[in-house]
Design a protein around this motif. Structure first.
Motif, PDB file in Angstrom:
ATOM      1  N   THR A 167       0.812  -1.216   0.000  1.00  0.00           N
ATOM      2  CA  THR A 167       0.000   0.000   0.000  1.00  0.00           C
ATOM      3  C   THR A 167       0.850   1.273   0.000  1.00  0.00           C
ATOM      4  OG1 THR A 167      -1.686  -1.201   1.244  1.00  0.00           O
ATOM      5  CG2 THR A 167      -1.842   1.212   1.219  1.00  0.00           C
ATOM      6  N   TYR A 168       1.884   1.297   0.846  1.00  0.00           N
ATOM      7  CA  TYR A 168       2.614   2.553   1.052  1.00  0.00           C
ATOM      8  C   TYR A 168       3.938   2.653   0.303  1.00  0.00           C
ATOM      9  CZ  TYR A 168      -0.825   3.224   4.717  1.00  0.00           C
ATOM     10  OH  TYR A 168      -2.005   3.365   5.395  1.00  0.00           O
ATOM     11  N   VAL A 169       4.415   1.565  -0.272  1.00  0.00           N
ATOM     12  CA  VAL A 169       5.689   1.626  -0.994  1.00  0.00           C
ATOM     13  C   VAL A 169       5.515   1.201  -2.459  1.00  0.00           C
ATOM     14  CG1 VAL A 169       8.074   0.805  -1.081  1.00  0.00           C
ATOM     15  CG2 VAL A 169       6.950   1.121   1.138  1.00  0.00           C
ATOM     16  N   GLU A 170       4.967   0.014  -2.659  1.00  0.00           N
ATOM     17  CA  GLU A 170       4.929  -0.525  -4.023  1.00  0.00           C
ATOM     18  C   GLU A 170       3.943   0.211  -4.929  1.00  0.00           C
ATOM     19  OE1 GLU A 170       4.299  -4.717  -3.813  1.00  0.00           O
ATOM     20  OE2 GLU A 170       6.262  -5.120  -2.944  1.00  0.00           O
ATOM     21  N   VAL A 171       2.743   0.473  -4.406  1.00  0.00           N
ATOM     22  CA  VAL A 171       1.740   1.155  -5.241  1.00  0.00           C
ATOM     23  C   VAL A 171       2.209   2.554  -5.649  1.00  0.00           C
ATOM     24  CG1 VAL A 171      -0.593   2.130  -5.255  1.00  0.00           C
ATOM     25  CG2 VAL A 171      -0.218  -0.198  -4.415  1.00  0.00           C
ATOM     26  N   PRO A 172       2.723   3.395  -4.724  1.00  0.00           N
ATOM     27  CA  PRO A 172       3.241   4.710  -5.157  1.00  0.00           C
ATOM     28  C   PRO A 172       4.416   4.602  -6.129  1.00  0.00           C
ATOM     29  CG  PRO A 172       2.869   4.681  -2.791  1.00  0.00           C
ATOM     30  CD  PRO A 172       2.696   3.281  -3.260  1.00  0.00           C
ATOM     31  N   LEU A 173       5.330   3.641  -5.881  1.00  0.00           N
ATOM     32  CA  LEU A 173       6.469   3.490  -6.795  1.00  0.00           C
ATOM     33  C   LEU A 173       5.995   3.075  -8.186  1.00  0.00           C
ATOM     34  CD1 LEU A 173       9.171   1.708  -4.572  1.00  0.00           C
ATOM     35  CD2 LEU A 173       9.320   3.975  -5.607  1.00  0.00           C
ATOM     36  N   HIS A 174       5.025   2.155  -8.226  1.00  0.00           N
ATOM     37  CA  HIS A 174       4.505   1.714  -9.535  1.00  0.00           C
ATOM     38  C   HIS A 174       3.755   2.848 -10.232  1.00  0.00           C
ATOM     39  CE1 HIS A 174       2.819  -0.887 -12.576  1.00  0.00           C
ATOM     40  NE2 HIS A 174       1.604  -0.475 -12.263  1.00  0.00           N
ATOM     41  N   LYS A 175       3.047   3.648  -9.444  1.00  0.00           N
ATOM     42  CA  LYS A 175       2.250   4.737 -10.031  1.00  0.00           C
ATOM     43  C   LYS A 175       3.139   5.803 -10.668  1.00  0.00           C
ATOM     44  CE  LYS A 175      -1.305   8.135  -8.807  1.00  0.00           C
ATOM     45  NZ  LYS A 175      -2.144   8.676  -7.694  1.00  0.00           N
ATOM     46  N   THR A 199       2.439  -4.949 -11.708  1.00  0.00           N
ATOM     47  CA  THR A 199       1.369  -4.542 -10.798  1.00  0.00           C
ATOM     48  C   THR A 199       1.646  -5.108  -9.402  1.00  0.00           C
ATOM     49  OG1 THR A 199      -0.212  -4.614 -12.612  1.00  0.00           O
ATOM     50  CG2 THR A 199      -1.101  -4.604 -10.370  1.00  0.00           C
ATOM     51  N   PRO A 200       1.687  -4.259  -8.367  1.00  0.00           N
ATOM     52  CA  PRO A 200       2.051  -4.739  -7.019  1.00  0.00           C
ATOM     53  C   PRO A 200       0.956  -5.604  -6.393  1.00  0.00           C
ATOM     54  CG  PRO A 200       2.301  -2.359  -7.225  1.00  0.00           C
ATOM     55  CD  PRO A 200       1.531  -2.809  -8.407  1.00  0.00           C
ATOM     56  N   PHE A 201       1.366  -6.758  -5.873  1.00  0.00           N
ATOM     57  CA  PHE A 201       0.461  -7.626  -5.123  1.00  0.00           C
ATOM     58  C   PHE A 201       0.933  -7.843  -3.682  1.00  0.00           C
ATOM     59  CE2 PHE A 201      -0.531  -8.840  -9.500  1.00  0.00           C
ATOM     60  CZ  PHE A 201      -1.919  -8.735  -9.467  1.00  0.00           C
ATOM     61  N   GLY A 202       2.131  -7.438  -3.391  1.00  0.00           N
ATOM     62  CA  GLY A 202       2.647  -7.563  -2.017  1.00  0.00           C
ATOM     63  C   GLY A 202       3.405  -8.851  -1.748  1.00  0.00           C
ATOM     64  N   LEU A 203       3.153  -9.888  -2.540  1.00  0.00           N
ATOM     65  CA  LEU A 203       3.881 -11.153  -2.367  1.00  0.00           C
ATOM     66  C   LEU A 203       4.866 -11.275  -3.519  1.00  0.00           C
ATOM     67  CD1 LEU A 203       0.895 -13.457  -1.323  1.00  0.00           C
ATOM     68  CD2 LEU A 203       2.518 -12.256   0.146  1.00  0.00           C
ATOM     69  N   ASP A 204       6.084 -10.794  -3.318  1.00  0.00           N
ATOM     70  CA  ASP A 204       7.030 -10.673  -4.421  1.00  0.00           C
ATOM     71  C   ASP A 204       8.466 -10.618  -3.910  1.00  0.00           C
ATOM     72  OD1 ASP A 204       7.214  -8.039  -3.347  1.00  0.00           O
ATOM     73  OD2 ASP A 204       5.491  -7.451  -4.547  1.00  0.00           O
ATOM     74  N   PHE A 205       9.399 -10.392  -4.847  1.00  0.00           N
ATOM     75  CA  PHE A 205      10.822 -10.302  -4.497  1.00  0.00           C
ATOM     76  C   PHE A 205      11.064  -9.197  -3.463  1.00  0.00           C
ATOM     77  CE2 PHE A 205      11.272 -11.878  -9.012  1.00  0.00           C
ATOM     78  CZ  PHE A 205      11.813 -13.104  -8.700  1.00  0.00           C
TER      79      PHE A 205
END
Length: 312
Positions: A136-144, A155-161
């Motif tokens: 929510t606070y790191v991946e989504v803003p970085l992707h946006k 697309t960020p799902f939270g379960l990743d590298f």
């Protein structure tokens, strides 16, 4: 008394030598068992097992590259984040708060408690707390805002590298910080006092006298932390997404060598499938061995160079 001492001396050294030899035998036995049990896979795929990205159970096509990639990538992220934090903790406890015994004892106790938390607990915490938070606070803003960069393109799902790397960085902090703290405390007092006598500030003393002197110990701490990250299993399995894929994006799901063994070995059927999973274990063993041997070689070289300079 003389007779007892003679018998003690007679048996003490052989007993200790046997114990030391047992360690070597266990290590060789592990390597031999992994190699012999992965014979079918080695015979079928040869060295191409290391660079093949196919992992198709139905077609019996197996390759270790996605798992090697996932292991190295998550370990690199962990070291990139965990090393500066650990070094900061070590400097704080060993130098900046040296006179505050109660405070350093409390902080040190909490750092040690982190090391005692079972990895499956880290995994649960990562799955239910860290993953949604990071997404929510790191991946989504970085992707946006930086989605055009390959590292943040998925697309960020939270379960990743990325989440797995962050979780690993937290897990290696106790290892690196405790060893680095010992290395910093071993710096001779005259090194610091000479700098203070020249009018240096505390930061200058840390940067120019303490850290350079303790660099071999800090390097050893980083390598041991890296070895911990490479071999971690349960926590990573629960947050990495478990997809045997290779992607430049940190927000893609992946797999590690340890995670695929933990996930698939109990359900594996067929000699080639089981043999391939054991060969994955052999690859993991060799990577961990290579890291430790390289670290020892570099530390010995640095120590030798330091000794040479001191002699001069």
């Amino acid at each position: 008394m003389q007779g007892n001492r003679s018998y003690g001396d007679l048996f003490f050294k052989p007993v200790l030598a046997t114990m030391a030899l047992t360690v070597i035998i266990i290590l060789v036995s592990i390597a031999f068992e992994l190699y012999s049990k992965s014979g079918a896979s080695i015979q079928r795929f040869g060295l191409s097992f290391l660079w093949s990205s196919s992992w198709d159970v139905a077609k019996e096509e197996f390759g270790a590259l996605p798992f090697i990639y996932g292991t190295l990538l998550t370990s690199a992220i962990a070291l990139l984040i965990g090393l500066p934090v650990s070094l900061g903790v070590a400097i704080l406890l060993s130098e900046l708060m040296r006179g505050m015994a109660r405070f350093t004892a409390v902080i040190g106790m909490f750092v040690e408690l982190l090391a005692s938390v079972p990895s499956v607990i880290y995994g649960l915490w990562g799955l239910f707390f860290l993953s949604p938070l990071v997404r929510t606070y790191v991946e989504v803003p970085l992707h946006k805002y930086l989605g055009f960069v390959p590292l943040f393109s998925s697309t960020p799902f939270g379960l990743d590298f990325f989440t797995a790397g962050i979780l690993l960085s937290i897990m290696i902090i106790p290892t690196i910080s405790s060893i680095a703290k010992g290395a910093l405390e071993a710096v001779p007092a005259y090194q610091k006092e000479a700098m203070y006598a020249l009018g240096a500030t505390k930061w200058e003393v840390i940067a120019k006298a303490i850290l350079p002197y303790a660099k071999s110990g800090i390097f050893a701490a980083a390598i041991l932390g890296l070895a911990r990250a490479v071999g971690e299993t349960m926590a990573v399995t629960m947050v990495i997404g478990n997809q045997p894929s290779i992607s430049a994006s940190l927000f893609s799901g992946g797999y590690t060598l340890a995670a695929v063994i933990a996930n698939q070995f109990t359900e594996a059927t067929g000699s080639l499938y089981i043999s391939s999973l054991i060969e994955i274990g052999l690859v993991l063993f060799l990577i961990a061995l290579a890291i430790n041997v390289s670290a020892r070689a570099i530390i010995l070289r640095v120590g030798y160079a330091k000794g040479m300079n001191m002699n001069v």
